[in-house]
Design a protein around this motif. Structure first.
Motif, short mmCIF file in Angstrom:
data_model
loop_
_atom_site.label_atom_id
_atom_site.label_comp_id
_atom_site.label_asym_id
_atom_site.label_seq_id
_atom_site.Cartn_x
_atom_site.Cartn_y
_atom_site.Cartn_z
N ILE A 5 -11.45 -69.70 -116.35
CA ILE A 5 -11.90 -68.67 -115.24
C ILE A 5 -13.45 -68.15 -115.67
N VAL A 6 -14.12 -67.98 -114.58
CA VAL A 6 -15.44 -67.77 -114.58
C VAL A 6 -15.69 -66.63 -113.37
N ARG A 7 -16.31 -65.68 -113.68
CA ARG A 7 -16.65 -64.65 -112.81
C ARG A 7 -18.26 -64.58 -112.29
N SER A 8 -18.17 -64.50 -110.86
CA SER A 8 -19.41 -64.67 -110.28
C SER A 8 -19.99 -63.06 -110.41
N PRO A 9 -21.32 -63.31 -110.63
CA PRO A 9 -22.13 -61.87 -110.61
C PRO A 9 -22.50 -61.54 -109.31
N ASP A 10 -22.64 -62.48 -108.68
CA ASP A 10 -23.02 -62.35 -107.03
C ASP A 10 -21.88 -61.84 -106.23
N THR A 11 -20.77 -62.37 -106.17
CA THR A 11 -19.54 -62.27 -105.29
C THR A 11 -18.56 -61.09 -105.94
N GLY A 12 -18.42 -61.11 -107.31
CA GLY A 12 -17.37 -60.47 -108.07
C GLY A 12 -16.03 -60.88 -108.12
N PHE A 13 -15.93 -62.31 -107.57
CA PHE A 13 -14.55 -63.01 -107.63
C PHE A 13 -14.66 -63.73 -108.89
N PHE A 14 -13.33 -63.79 -109.23
CA PHE A 14 -12.99 -64.67 -110.55
C PHE A 14 -12.67 -66.20 -109.81
N GLY B 4 -3.91 -84.43 -101.14
CA GLY B 4 -4.72 -85.29 -101.91
C GLY B 4 -4.94 -84.92 -103.29
N ASN B 5 -5.01 -85.92 -104.18
CA ASN B 5 -5.61 -85.87 -105.50
C ASN B 5 -7.02 -85.36 -105.56
N GLY B 6 -7.34 -84.79 -106.74
CA GLY B 6 -8.82 -84.34 -106.90
C GLY B 6 -8.67 -83.00 -107.31
N THR B 7 -10.04 -82.30 -107.04
CA THR B 7 -10.28 -81.02 -107.55
C THR B 7 -9.95 -79.94 -106.67
N CYS B 8 -9.37 -78.69 -106.80
CA CYS B 8 -9.10 -77.71 -105.98
C CYS B 8 -9.78 -76.40 -106.59
N VAL B 9 -10.65 -75.67 -105.90
CA VAL B 9 -11.25 -74.42 -106.38
C VAL B 9 -10.49 -73.35 -105.66
N LEU B 10 -10.31 -72.41 -106.48
CA LEU B 10 -9.53 -71.10 -106.13
C LEU B 10 -10.23 -69.81 -106.80
N ARG B 11 -9.82 -68.75 -106.05
CA ARG B 11 -10.58 -67.77 -106.41
C ARG B 11 -9.66 -66.30 -105.97
N THR B 12 -9.99 -65.18 -106.71
CA THR B 12 -9.26 -63.99 -106.47
C THR B 12 -10.15 -62.88 -106.88
N ARG B 13 -9.77 -61.59 -106.46
CA ARG B 13 -10.40 -60.56 -107.05
C ARG B 13 -9.67 -59.68 -107.86
N ASN B 14 -8.45 -60.05 -108.19
CA ASN B 14 -7.43 -59.50 -108.73
C ASN B 14 -6.58 -60.40 -109.73
N THR C 249 -0.09 -63.84 -106.90
CA THR C 249 -0.22 -64.31 -105.51
C THR C 249 -1.63 -63.98 -104.67
N SER C 250 -2.60 -63.62 -105.30
CA SER C 250 -3.72 -63.10 -104.86
C SER C 250 -4.54 -64.45 -104.57
N TRP C 251 -4.51 -65.35 -105.68
CA TRP C 251 -5.19 -66.64 -105.55
C TRP C 251 -5.64 -67.20 -104.30
N ARG C 252 -6.60 -67.56 -103.76
CA ARG C 252 -6.73 -68.44 -102.60
C ARG C 252 -7.45 -69.69 -102.80
N GLY D 109 -11.64 -76.39 -96.97
CA GLY D 109 -12.33 -77.17 -96.54
C GLY D 109 -13.61 -76.45 -95.92
N SER D 110 -13.19 -75.23 -95.32
CA SER D 110 -14.23 -74.40 -94.66
C SER D 110 -14.26 -72.89 -95.33
N ALA D 111 -13.26 -72.46 -95.94
CA ALA D 111 -13.07 -71.10 -96.35
C ALA D 111 -12.23 -70.80 -97.48
N PHE D 112 -12.05 -69.96 -98.13
CA PHE D 112 -11.18 -69.75 -99.23
C PHE D 112 -9.73 -69.08 -98.66
#
Length: 453
Positions: free
Chosen positions: A235-244, A258-268, A273-276, A280-283
């Motif tokens: 887990i890494v927190r962005s200092p710009d957006t505040g998201f984890f 598909g196989n491969g890498t998924c990036v997820l984020r949350t504020r909480n 259940t808050s992870w999104r 392909g265009s948005a979280f």
């Protein structure tokens, strides 16, 4: 004699389950020759995203943090004692540094500093081993711990568990004899420690602790390939957006996922259940439990109409994509940090196949990103000068900066101009069991801005 423990230490191409044929080996050489950039001695991958924003230089000598031939606690009968995840670290409320790189039986390292942490035999968390795949609580690895809030008095550490359902351990697999890569279901689940890391539990009663799963059920008594989200980048927190943020990896395509890498984020971090996920265009990807959600498929692998799909960062033809190798397999992101000096995310990846089409086959590579969606080209993290000739496996790279402690941080998700590259190494699959050993080692590195002029 556990078949999972044996298989976990097979050669680097173990993940994808098959020995490479002669024609594939020649194809890999051909791809490498065609992709070689003679002016730089490197390999061009992907659509040409540009070089990483930082240059990481590996120094030496290596320092061994743990060696199973010298210290191994598995004789207590409570479970294996091996280094089986990328190294993660955090600091409790009294200043103790915890270092985690353990197996599904969590025995952690601790000390007054990151570099002085010592291994301990006490089991701080043992897997639930629930035989029901719908519960998502079978074999559990502490994979992404994070102290939150970071106030001095806080002693709460959240984590994402890498969960693996092993059908072959629960008489729920049609393959005899079982082979690695089959009859397994992966998922990301949430855990918590309320005492700084000395004990762990699920964040909510299973399966309400589910963070991310592929929207397909395990097919009972089958021999399907392993699938589902696992293998986080921490887990890494962005200092710009505040998201984890974190990443997950799906090892095999299943239905529409598909196989491969998924990036997820949350504020909480308190709400699994808050992870999104990235769609392909948005979280905007909402992860469903296929055993509970009417939106998810109930027919296993029979349909490809499921919702809850995360778009792998390797997909698409535009710039910024992560590379796929010769056999369409992606890299595995094992560690994310934020560069405080250069204001970019730095990701270190495991080239599990040593695919020649990716950075000439080096096992570890890195790349940078400003949003964790659009990435630079990958560059080699060459550790070959520091690996003993007896070593056949190097795995699980991550970057940690000991100076985080001096900066007053409770987590090790940022990095300055120097740091440590942690990884595991082990003897090969042909080594007699009594002579097999594995180790967690670290190498000093420097991080400098890349001159792109």
């Amino acid at each position: 004699d556990n078949p999972w423990h044996k298989a976990e230490h097979e050669s680097i191409d173990m993940w994808w389950g098959a020995t490479l044929g002669v024609w594939r080996a020649w194809l890999a050489v051909l791809v490498w020759l065609l992709a070689l950039d003679c002016s730089h001695g490197n390999v061009i991958v992907g659509p040409g995203n540009g070089p990483p924003a930082v240059t990481i230089t590996v120094k030496g000598p290596p320092v061994t943090m743990f060696n199973s031939s010298e210290w191994n606690c598995s004789l207590d009968g409570l479970g294996p004692d091996n280094m089986d995840t990328p190294a993660r670290a955090w600091i409790d409320s009294v200043g103790t540094v915890y270092l985690s790189s353990s197996c599904r039986t969590a025995r952690l390292m601790s000390g007054s500093s990151l570099l002085s942490a010592k291994h301990h035999c006490k089991v701080l968390h043992n897997s639930t081993h629930n035989p029901d795949p719908s519960v998502y609580a079978d074999n559990e690895w502490i994979h992404a711990p994070y102290v939150w809030p970071e106030a001095v008095e806080s002693n709460t550490v959240y984590t994402i568990f890498h969960d693996e359902y092993h059908g072959f351990e629960h008489n729920n697999c049609a393959m005899e004899p079982w082979k690695k890569g089959f009859c397994q279901l992966f998922a990301l689940t949430a855990g918590v420690s309320r005492d700084g890391g000395r004990s762990w539990s699920h964040l909510a009663p299973p399966p309400a602790h589910l963070v991310a799963a592929a929207p397909y059920r395990y097919v009972d008594n089958s021999s399907q390939l392993w699938f589902g989200w696992g293998d986080t980048g921490g887990i890494v927190r962005s200092p710009d957006t505040g998201f984890f943020y974190t990443t997950g990896h799906n090892r095999a395509t299943v239905g529409a996922q598909g196989n491969g890498t998924c990036v997820l984020r949350t504020r909480n971090l308190t709400d699994p259940t808050s992870w999104r996920g990235w769609n392909g265009s948005a979280f905007a990807t909402v992860f469903h439990n296929p055993y509970k959600s009417p939106e998810a498929e109930s027919e296993g692998l029979a349909s490809s109409r499921a919702t809850g799909i995360c778009q792998p960062l390797e997909n698409g033809n535009g710039p910024g994509r992560l590379p796929r190798g010769t056999w369409r397999q992606g890299l595995v992101n094992q560690g994310l940090v934020w560069s405080t000096q250069h204001r970019v995310f730095v990701g270190v990846f495991w080239n599990t196949h040593h695919d020649l089409a990716i950075a000439t086959g080096t096992p570890f590579v890195y790349a940078t990103s400003r949003d964790l969606v659009t990435w630079s080209d990958v560059a080699a993290l060459d550790v070959s000068d520091w690996i003993p000739v007896s070593i056949e496996q190097v795995m699980y790279p991550s970057l940690l900066d000991p100076e985080c402690q001096q900066r007053g941080a409770r987590n090790f998700d940022t990095i300055g101009s120097t740091g440590q590259l942690f990884f595991t190494q082990a003897t090969g699959k042909g080594t007699p069991r009594q002579r097999h050993w594995e180790a967690l080692v670290r190498l000093p590195v420097t991080i400098q801005g890349t001159d792109t002029t």
